[in-house]
Scaffold this motif. Structure first.
Motif, PDB file in Angstrom:
ATOM      1  N   ALA A 157       0.789  -1.234   0.000  1.00 12.55           N
ATOM      2  CA  ALA A 157       0.000   0.000   0.000  1.00 12.55           C
ATOM      3  C   ALA A 157       0.823   1.288   0.000  1.00 12.55           C
ATOM      4  O   ALA A 157       0.511   2.207  -0.763  1.00 12.55           O
ATOM      5  N   PRO A 158       1.871   1.429   0.838  1.00 16.33           N
ATOM      6  CA  PRO A 158       2.588   2.713   0.879  1.00 16.33           C
ATOM      7  C   PRO A 158       3.164   3.120  -0.476  1.00 16.33           C
ATOM      8  O   PRO A 158       3.115   4.289  -0.858  1.00 16.33           O
ATOM      9  N   GLY A 159       3.706   2.162  -1.213  1.00 17.75           N
ATOM     10  CA  GLY A 159       4.295   2.481  -2.505  1.00 17.75           C
ATOM     11  C   GLY A 159       3.276   2.884  -3.550  1.00 17.75           C
ATOM     12  O   GLY A 159       3.618   3.505  -4.564  1.00 17.75           O
ATOM     13  N   LEU A 160       2.010   2.547  -3.288  1.00 16.83           N
ATOM     14  CA  LEU A 160       0.946   2.887  -4.233  1.00 16.83           C
ATOM     15  C   LEU A 160       0.104   4.058  -3.748  1.00 16.83           C
ATOM     16  O   LEU A 160      -0.819   4.496  -4.436  1.00 16.83           O
ATOM     17  N   GLY A 161       0.407   4.520  -2.547  1.00 17.66           N
ATOM     18  CA  GLY A 161      -0.339   5.654  -2.010  1.00 17.66           C
ATOM     19  C   GLY A 161      -1.772   5.330  -1.642  1.00 17.66           C
ATOM     20  O   GLY A 161      -2.653   6.186  -1.739  1.00 17.66           O
ATOM     21  N   VAL A 162      -2.010   4.090  -1.209  1.00 21.11           N
ATOM     22  CA  VAL A 162      -3.367   3.706  -0.809  1.00 21.11           C
ATOM     23  C   VAL A 162      -3.375   3.349   0.678  1.00 21.11           C
ATOM     24  O   VAL A 162      -2.336   3.076   1.275  1.00 21.11           O
ATOM     25  N   ASN A 163      -4.572   3.339   1.265  1.00 19.31           N
ATOM     26  CA  ASN A 163      -4.693   3.103   2.701  1.00 19.31           C
ATOM     27  C   ASN A 163      -5.306   1.742   3.012  1.00 19.31           C
ATOM     28  O   ASN A 163      -5.620   0.957   2.103  1.00 19.31           O
ATOM     29  N   LYS A 164      -5.485   1.491   4.304  1.00 16.80           N
ATOM     30  CA  LYS A 164      -6.015   0.211   4.743  1.00 16.80           C
ATOM     31  C   LYS A 164      -7.431  -0.007   4.218  1.00 16.80           C
ATOM     32  O   LYS A 164      -7.805  -1.149   3.871  1.00 16.80           O
ATOM     33  N   ALA A 165      -8.211   1.050   4.139  1.00 16.62           N
ATOM     34  CA  ALA A 165      -9.586   0.920   3.650  1.00 16.62           C
ATOM     35  C   ALA A 165      -9.609   0.368   2.233  1.00 16.62           C
ATOM     36  O   ALA A 165     -10.464  -0.458   1.885  1.00 16.62           O
ATOM     37  N   ARG A 166      -8.662   0.809   1.406  1.00 17.30           N
ATOM     38  CA  ARG A 166      -8.574   0.304   0.035  1.00 17.30           C
ATOM     39  C   ARG A 166      -8.211  -1.176   0.034  1.00 17.30           C
ATOM     40  O   ARG A 166      -8.757  -1.969  -0.750  1.00 17.30           O
ATOM     41  N   CYS A 167      -7.312  -1.581   0.923  1.00 16.08           N
ATOM     42  CA  CYS A 167      -6.930  -2.989   1.030  1.00 16.08           C
ATOM     43  C   CYS A 167      -8.126  -3.849   1.421  1.00 16.08           C
ATOM     44  O   CYS A 167      -8.360  -4.918   0.841  1.00 16.08           O
ATOM     45  N   LEU A 168      -8.890  -3.387   2.399  1.00 18.18           N
ATOM     46  CA  LEU A 168     -10.079  -4.126   2.834  1.00 18.18           C
ATOM     47  C   LEU A 168     -11.117  -4.192   1.713  1.00 18.18           C
ATOM     48  O   LEU A 168     -11.774  -5.225   1.518  1.00 18.18           O
ATOM     49  N   GLN A 169     -11.255  -3.104   0.978  1.00 18.10           N
ATOM     50  CA  GLN A 169     -12.197  -3.066  -0.140  1.00 18.10           C
ATOM     51  C   GLN A 169     -11.833  -4.112  -1.195  1.00 18.10           C
ATOM     52  O   GLN A 169     -12.704  -4.826  -1.713  1.00 18.10           O
ATOM     53  N   LEU A 226     -10.023  -6.863  -0.755  1.00 18.17           N
ATOM     54  CA  LEU A 226     -10.245  -8.212  -0.226  1.00 18.17           C
ATOM     55  C   LEU A 226     -11.709  -8.617  -0.395  1.00 18.17           C
ATOM     56  O   LEU A 226     -12.018  -9.762  -0.764  1.00 18.17           O
ATOM     57  N   GLU A 227     -12.617  -7.683  -0.125  1.00 22.98           N
ATOM     58  CA  GLU A 227     -14.045  -7.965  -0.328  1.00 22.98           C
ATOM     59  C   GLU A 227     -14.335  -8.200  -1.802  1.00 22.98           C
ATOM     60  O   GLU A 227     -15.078  -9.122  -2.167  1.00 22.98           O
ATOM     61  N   GLN A 228     -13.759  -7.379  -2.660  1.00 21.44           N
ATOM     62  CA  GLN A 228     -14.040  -7.466  -4.090  1.00 21.44           C
ATOM     63  C   GLN A 228     -13.627  -8.813  -4.675  1.00 21.44           C
ATOM     64  O   GLN A 228     -14.305  -9.353  -5.552  1.00 21.44           O
ATOM     65  N   VAL A 229     -12.513  -9.370  -4.177  1.00 19.02           N
ATOM     66  CA  VAL A 229     -12.044 -10.648  -4.731  1.00 19.02           C
ATOM     67  C   VAL A 229     -12.549 -11.853  -3.935  1.00 19.02           C
ATOM     68  O   VAL A 229     -12.121 -12.985  -4.172  1.00 19.02           O
ATOM     69  N   GLY A 230     -13.441 -11.617  -2.990  1.00 18.89           N
ATOM     70  CA  GLY A 230     -14.042 -12.731  -2.262  1.00 18.89           C
ATOM     71  C   GLY A 230     -13.230 -13.261  -1.108  1.00 18.89           C
ATOM     72  O   GLY A 230     -13.419 -14.409  -0.683  1.00 18.89           O
ATOM     73  N   LEU A 231     -12.319 -12.445  -0.574  1.00 18.22           N
ATOM     74  CA  LEU A 231     -11.485 -12.875   0.555  1.00 18.22           C
ATOM     75  C   LEU A 231     -11.755 -12.061   1.816  1.00 18.22           C
ATOM     76  O   LEU A 231     -10.963 -12.090   2.759  1.00 18.22           O
ATOM     77  N   GLY A 232     -12.861 -11.359   1.862  1.00 13.33           N
ATOM     78  CA  GLY A 232     -13.157 -10.509   3.003  1.00 13.33           C
ATOM     79  C   GLY A 232     -13.219 -11.254   4.323  1.00 13.33           C
ATOM     80  O   GLY A 232     -12.808 -10.726   5.361  1.00 13.33           O
ATOM     81  N   ASN A 233     -13.673 -12.499   4.286  1.00 12.81           N
ATOM     82  CA  ASN A 233     -13.815 -13.260   5.536  1.00 12.81           C
ATOM     83  C   ASN A 233     -12.550 -14.022   5.927  1.00 12.81           C
ATOM     84  O   ASN A 233     -12.502 -14.655   6.986  1.00 12.81           O
ATOM     85  N   VAL A 234     -11.508 -13.983   5.068  1.00 11.91           N
ATOM     86  CA  VAL A 234     -10.271 -14.694   5.400  1.00 11.91           C
ATOM     87  C   VAL A 234      -9.061 -13.755   5.334  1.00 11.91           C
ATOM     88  O   VAL A 234      -7.918 -14.214   5.318  1.00 11.91           O
ATOM     89  N   GLY A 235      -9.315 -12.456   5.313  1.00 10.89           N
ATOM     90  CA  GLY A 235      -8.219 -11.494   5.220  1.00 10.89           C
ATOM     91  C   GLY A 235      -7.260 -11.547   6.380  1.00 10.89           C
ATOM     92  O   GLY A 235      -6.088 -11.165   6.253  1.00 10.89           O
ATOM     93  N   GLN A 236      -7.730 -12.014   7.555  1.00  9.50           N
ATOM     94  CA  GLN A 236      -6.869 -12.088   8.737  1.00  9.50           C
ATOM     95  C   GLN A 236      -6.181 -13.446   8.872  1.00  9.50           C
ATOM     96  O   GLN A 236      -5.431 -13.670   9.819  1.00  9.50           O
ATOM     97  N   LYS A 237      -6.423 -14.345   7.936  1.00  7.72           N
ATOM     98  CA  LYS A 237      -5.754 -15.647   7.963  1.00  7.72           C
ATOM     99  C   LYS A 237      -4.401 -15.551   7.270  1.00  7.72           C
ATOM    100  O   LYS A 237      -4.208 -14.765   6.357  1.00  7.72           O
ATOM    101  N   ARG A 238      -3.462 -16.398   7.727  1.00  7.17           N
ATOM    102  CA  ARG A 238      -2.146 -16.422   7.101  1.00  7.17           C
ATOM    103  C   ARG A 238      -2.243 -17.025   5.706  1.00  7.17           C
ATOM    104  O   ARG A 238      -2.992 -17.985   5.478  1.00  7.17           O
ATOM    105  N   VAL A 239      -1.462 -16.473   4.785  1.00  8.41           N
ATOM    106  CA  VAL A 239      -1.509 -16.919   3.391  1.00  8.41           C
ATOM    107  C   VAL A 239      -1.079 -18.379   3.264  1.00  8.41           C
ATOM    108  O   VAL A 239      -1.522 -19.080   2.350  1.00  8.41           O
ATOM    109  N   GLY A 240      -0.252 -18.849   4.191  1.00  6.74           N
ATOM    110  CA  GLY A 240       0.147 -20.250   4.179  1.00  6.74           C
ATOM    111  C   GLY A 240      -1.022 -21.200   4.316  1.00  6.74           C
ATOM    112  O   GLY A 240      -0.920 -22.377   3.954  1.00  6.74           O
TER     113      GLY A 240
END
Length: 296
Positions: free
Chosen positions: A99-111, A113-127
């Motif tokens: 996000a910092p390198g793109l000038g976007v905030n946490k709200a954009r990241c959460l948005q 995650l919802e858009q790609v269908g990962l809103g309910n697993v955003g806090q899970k480890r990618v592993g």
């Protein structure tokens, strides 16, 4: 703005992975970049992104190469390897590191995650993510900076049928917003319902480039014909030069002639037909024919 591949060549030793390749991808359209595994698709994308140096030629985005664009990650969204994530990070944390390198905030990241269908697993480890979930996270990363250009390498890889349908809809919506979208795949059937244009390469060379509709026009009609006298029908086919694809005890499958041509010729010859059914050659079969040399 247009993505343009200009006479691109990339040689590794004696191997020409990409040879004098040229094509364009227009804004507002989805371009399917197609070819068998090893055809040179990923090499082309890596050249476009300055990850490897072309032997000759270049790729431009709105007239500029990747290296000429200030903060290119904010203009060009990319998915190359859905497995290249730190397994200990959460999905949200992965996006937050970008996000910092793109000038976007946490709200954009959460948005995203919802858009790609990962809103309910955003806090899970990618592993803990499946391959399909990693693919969705990779798409979220590509979209994070709201880019006008998208290069998506095998975006349906690892997705279930529902996920593939979702990707198709996403691609259509992204193009509708005016972006130039290039999506690579080794299977035309996976992206056929999403693309407007097709670019087919084989052994690093361009073998076809057109709109999807123009490619469809190249697919020859096939007609299954059931006749009272199949032997007489086969003789008629040989007289007219109709290619016989398959032959059974009572029917023949022709490729090329239209049904009305077959019916008229049979009528004039006094042949009794019991069935005349048309089936278009599938685009996938046409695509395989175009790339047959690489598959053999």
């Amino acid at each position: 703005m247009v993505i343009e591949v200009h006479s691109l060549t990339k040689q590794f030793g004696n191997l020409k992975a990409v040879h004098n390749l040229s094509f364009t991808a227009a804004p507002g359209r989805v371009t399917g970049f197609l070819g068998p595994n090893g055809a040179g698709k990923t090499t082309t994308l890596r050249c476009a992104l300055a990850l490897i140096r072309p032997t000759a030629g270049q790729v431009t985005f709105g007239g500029r190469t990747y290296s000429q664009i200030k903060q290119p990650a904010g203009h060009i969204g990319v998915t190359l390897e859905a497995s290249s994530f730190h397994p200990g990070r959460t999905g949200l944390n992965h996006l937050m590191t970008m996000a910092p390198g793109l000038g976007v905030n946490k709200a954009r990241c959460l948005q995203l995650l919802e858009q790609v269908g990962l809103g309910n697993v955003g806090q899970k480890r990618v592993g803990q993510y499946s391959m399909g979930m990693r693919g969705r996270l990779s798409l979220a990363g590509a979209l994070l900076g709201d880019p006008e250009f998208l290069l998506l390498d095998e975006p349906t890889n690892g997705l279930d049928p529902e996920g593939i349908v979702w990707v198709r809809k996403l691609l259509r919506s992204l193009a509708a917003e005016g972006r130039a979208v290039v999506v690579s795949s080794h299977m035309l059937s996976e992206v056929e319902q999403a693309v407007d244009d097709v670019v087919v390469i084989s052994q690093g060379r361009l073998v076809h480039a057109s709109s999807l509709e123009q490619m469809r026009q190249l697919a020859l009609p096939r007609n299954q014909v059931v006749a009272a006298d199949p032997a007489a029908l086969a003789t008629l086919a040989n007289q007219h030069g109709w290619p016989i694809v398959t032959e059974t005890d009572d029917s023949l499958l022709f490729e090329g002639p239209e049904a009305k041509v077959i019916g008229h010729a049979a009528f004039q010859a006094g042949l009794e037909l019991h069935q005349l059914a048309t089936q278009r050659q599938g685009l996938e079969q046409l695509y395989f024919a175009m790339t047959e040399g690489e598959r053999s």
